[in-house]
Scaffold this active site. Structure first.
Site, PDB file in Angstrom:
ATOM      1  N   GLU A  83       0.805  -1.230   0.000  1.00 46.43           N
ATOM      2  CA  GLU A  83       0.000   0.000   0.000  1.00 46.43           C
ATOM      3  C   GLU A  83       0.840   1.283   0.000  1.00 46.43           C
ATOM      4  O   GLU A  83       0.631   2.174   0.815  1.00 46.43           O
ATOM      5  CB  GLU A  83      -0.971  -0.025   1.187  1.00 46.43           C
ATOM      6  N   GLU A  85      -6.398 -10.553  -1.137  1.00 52.08           N
ATOM      7  CA  GLU A  85      -7.162 -10.302   0.098  1.00 52.08           C
ATOM      8  C   GLU A  85      -8.653 -10.241  -0.223  1.00 52.08           C
ATOM      9  O   GLU A  85      -9.372  -9.316   0.179  1.00 52.08           O
ATOM     10  CB  GLU A  85      -6.707  -8.992   0.755  1.00 52.08           C
TER      11      GLU A  85
HETATM   12  O1  G3I Z   1      -3.864  -7.243  19.016  1.00 46.21           O
HETATM   13  C1  G3I Z   1      -4.793  -6.292  19.542  1.00 46.21           C
HETATM   14  C2  G3I Z   1      -5.397  -6.817  20.815  1.00 46.21           C
HETATM   15  O2  G3I Z   1      -4.380  -6.930  21.767  1.00 46.21           O
HETATM   16  C3  G3I Z   1      -6.478  -5.840  21.269  1.00 46.21           C
HETATM   17  O3  G3I Z   1      -7.119  -6.358  22.389  1.00 46.21           O
HETATM   18  C4  G3I Z   1      -7.509  -5.630  20.168  1.00 46.21           C
HETATM   19  C5  G3I Z   1      -8.558  -4.591  20.535  1.00 46.21           C
HETATM   20  O4  G3I Z   1      -9.116  -3.982  19.395  1.00 46.21           O
HETATM   21  O5  G3I Z   1      -6.850  -5.163  19.013  1.00 46.21           O
HETATM   22  C6  G3I Z   1      -5.887  -6.086  18.523  1.00 46.21           C
HETATM   23  O6  G3I Z   1      -5.318  -5.556  17.399  1.00 46.21           O
HETATM   24  C7  G3I Z   1      -6.113  -5.579  16.235  1.00 46.21           C
HETATM   25  C8  G3I Z   1      -5.365  -6.360  15.174  1.00 46.21           C
HETATM   26  O7  G3I Z   1      -6.066  -6.301  13.970  1.00 46.21           O
HETATM   27  C9  G3I Z   1      -5.179  -7.838  15.539  1.00 46.21           C
HETATM   28  O8  G3I Z   1      -6.395  -8.462  15.676  1.00 46.21           O
HETATM   29  C10 G3I Z   1      -6.341  -4.152  15.792  1.00 46.21           C
HETATM   30  O9  G3I Z   1      -7.166  -3.469  16.712  1.00 46.21           O
HETATM   31  C11 G3I Z   1      -6.993  -4.132  14.428  1.00 46.21           C
HETATM   32  O10 G3I Z   1      -7.038  -2.801  13.942  1.00 46.21           O
HETATM   33  C12 G3I Z   1      -6.176  -4.976  13.475  1.00 46.21           C
HETATM   34  O11 G3I Z   1      -6.840  -4.968  12.251  1.00 46.21           O
HETATM   35  C13 G3I Z   1      -6.131  -5.543  11.170  1.00 46.21           C
HETATM   36  C14 G3I Z   1      -5.842  -4.472  10.120  1.00 46.21           C
HETATM   37  O12 G3I Z   1      -5.230  -5.069   8.996  1.00 46.21           O
HETATM   38  C15 G3I Z   1      -4.949  -3.395  10.709  1.00 46.21           C
HETATM   39  O13 G3I Z   1      -4.382  -2.597   9.820  1.00 46.21           O
HETATM   40  C16 G3I Z   1      -7.016  -6.617  10.566  1.00 46.21           C
HETATM   41  O14 G3I Z   1      -7.145  -7.701  11.505  1.00 46.21           O
HETATM   42  C17 G3I Z   1      -6.409  -7.141   9.273  1.00 46.21           C
HETATM   43  O15 G3I Z   1      -7.347  -7.954   8.623  1.00 46.21           O
HETATM   44  C18 G3I Z   1      -6.084  -5.967   8.362  1.00 46.21           C
HETATM   45  O16 G3I Z   1      -5.459  -6.488   7.204  1.00 46.21           O
HETATM   46  C19 G3I Z   1      -5.152  -5.530   6.182  1.00 46.21           C
HETATM   47  C20 G3I Z   1      -3.960  -6.040   5.417  1.00 46.21           C
HETATM   48  O17 G3I Z   1      -2.906  -6.307   6.314  1.00 46.21           O
HETATM   49  C21 G3I Z   1      -3.521  -5.049   4.346  1.00 46.21           C
HETATM   50  N1  G3I Z   1      -4.621  -4.699   3.472  1.00 46.21           N
HETATM   51  C22 G3I Z   1      -5.834  -4.261   4.125  1.00 46.21           C
HETATM   52  C23 G3I Z   1      -6.266  -5.328   5.149  1.00 46.21           C
HETATM   53  C24 G3I Z   1      -7.572  -4.970   5.745  1.00 46.21           C
HETATM   54  O18 G3I Z   1      -7.437  -3.781   6.492  1.00 46.21           O
END
Ligand code: G3I
Length: 374
Positions: A157, A262
């Site tokens: 990205e 994705e």
């Molecule tokens: O690990 C913490 C946890 O400790 C906490 O309790 C919880 C509370 O919200 O958050 C957890 O972290 C989350 C993390 O995923 C792991 O589950 C974050 O809040 C959450 O924002 C994060 O989201 C991820 C996102 O990328 C972040 O940028 C999504 O799971 C993941 O599917 C998403 O993947 C991205 C690709 O890497 C790149 N392309 C877009 C795609 C979708 O956004």
């Protein structure tokens, strides 16, 4: 007598259902010879905590991506601390199941700790310091899984919607050449690994143009870029299959593999300006934006199936050029779409429902496979 007849009917029906289930090819079988089919996994999935989901993943997919566990903030949370505990389990799961294992990702503006870009006083580091940190990270992470992780999203990205370079801390501190340098470091760490550029909304003309130019520039400089990941965070009607088709064709002309990395199809209303996958979006919740909290109406279920069938027909038109199609998740229950861009919604973007059962869209995708593929 009546009970016996009933038992026979139940048995016969049961056998038939089982037989049908056995006859139905899996995703990886249906598209064998065309492209790999995969899913992004989270720790509960590659630890096999849910036996039904575990069986489903092993049966359906021949490639996996890590949804989060290989991102910088998880493997390298502090300057001198690497934590590979989850990433190791992910890679072991892939190896045990003979899957093509993807690494996601090395250089991104999101899920990277602030310390990476700052000195001990909180001031921006110099280009040389950031390059040294990038090289150390890439060589440790890629080097650890050398020969086991077969393909890496090296840069993720890096582009704005208008096709220009995103003003990330990487670009601001290192300069525009941070992308080619990241590829060089990755190639140096594992010369056999396939290296990819990965982004969303590449179906939109302006962004696609920027990405095509980026790939051309990298190739002209002899950078070992093997493929482009078009993420595929789609909605029911956007982008059109024509846009998807021409995106595959345009990248194919540059001599790179094209991967749908994705894939998911959002069935919920978009608050504004969607679909995109810009992780910085965070919109206020509103019941109007969550219309299917108690179940997906049949009409929408059918729309989703049709959309998935159309997409897979389009991907399969380019068997081989499209080398992989990976869903961003396994079941609707864990999909990131339930919490983005609005938290706490009930979305239905994947092929398996909240009980890990195939949805009608699954059958539609199997039906869409070219008959010669399996
Ligand atoms: O690990 C913490 C946890 O400790 C906490 O309790 C919880 C509370 O919200 O958050 C957890 O972290 C989350 C993390 O995923 C792991 O589950 C974050 O809040 C959450 O924002 C994060 O989201 C991820 C996102 O990328 C972040 O940028 C999504 O799971 C993941 O599917 C998403 O993947 C991205 C690709 O890497 C790149 N392309 C877009 C795609 C979708 O956004």
């Amino acid at each position: 007598m009546r009970a016996t007849v009933f038992a026979i009917i139940v048995l016969a029906f049961g056998f038939q259902t089982e037989a049908n289930a056995q006859q139905q090819p899996t995703l990886k079988e249906a598209y064998k010879g065309c492209f790999l089919v995969g899913a992004a996994l989270n720790p509960s999935q590659f630890s096999g905590r849910d036996p039904a989901e575990d069986a489903l993943i092993k049966a359906q997919f021949n490639t996996i991506s890590p949804e989060n566990v290989l991102k910088w903030e998880i493997v390298h949370p502090r300057l001198d601390t690497y934590d590979f505990s989850l990433a190791d389990k992910y890679v072991e799961f892939g190896q045990q199941n003979h899957m093509f294992i993807i690494g996601h990702n090395l250089v991104w503006h999101s899920q990277v700790p602030k310390w990476v870009f700052e000195d001990e006083k909180g001031a921006p580091v110099t280009r040389d310091v950031l390059l040294a940190r990038m090289r150390d990270h890439i060589s440790k992470v890629v080097g650890r899984y050398k020969g086991r992780i077969s393909g890496w999203d090296v840069v993720n990205e890096a582009l704005n919607d208008d096709g220009t370079l995103r003003p990330s801390a990487w670009k601001k501190i290192i300069g525009d050449d941070y992308i080619e340098i990241a590829f060089r470091y990755a190639h140096e760490a594992d010369p056999q690994a396939e290296l990819y550029y990965n982004d969303y909304s590449l179906e939109n003309e302006a962004k696609r143009k920027g990405a095509l130019e980026l790939v051309k520039r990298l190739k002209a400089k002899g950078i070992a870029i093997i493929g482009v990941g078009t993420q595929g965070h789609f909605s029911l009607d956007s982008p059109t299959t024509n846009q998807v088709d021409s995106t595959i064709v345009e990248f194919g002309k540059l001599g790179v593999k094209v991967m749908i990395t994705e894939l998911d199809v959002d069935v919920l209303p978009w608050p504004a300006g969607g679909p995109t996958a810009d992780v910085s979006l965070n919109m206020a919740s509103d019941p109007k934006l969550n219309p299917y909290a108690s179940g997906l109406p049949d009409a929408v279920q059918q729309q989703l199936s049709k959309r998935y069938a159309d997409l897979f027909v389009t991907f399969a038109k380019h068997c081989g050029l499209v080398s992989r199609v990976t869903f961003w998740g396994v079941t609707d229950k864990e999909s990131w779409k339930n919490n983005w861009p609005v938290r706490g919604r009930t979305d239905y973007p994947l092929l398996f429902n909240r009980d890990a059962q195939p949805k009608p869209a699954f059958g539609a995708v199997i039906q869409a496979a070219p008959k010669s593929a399996s």
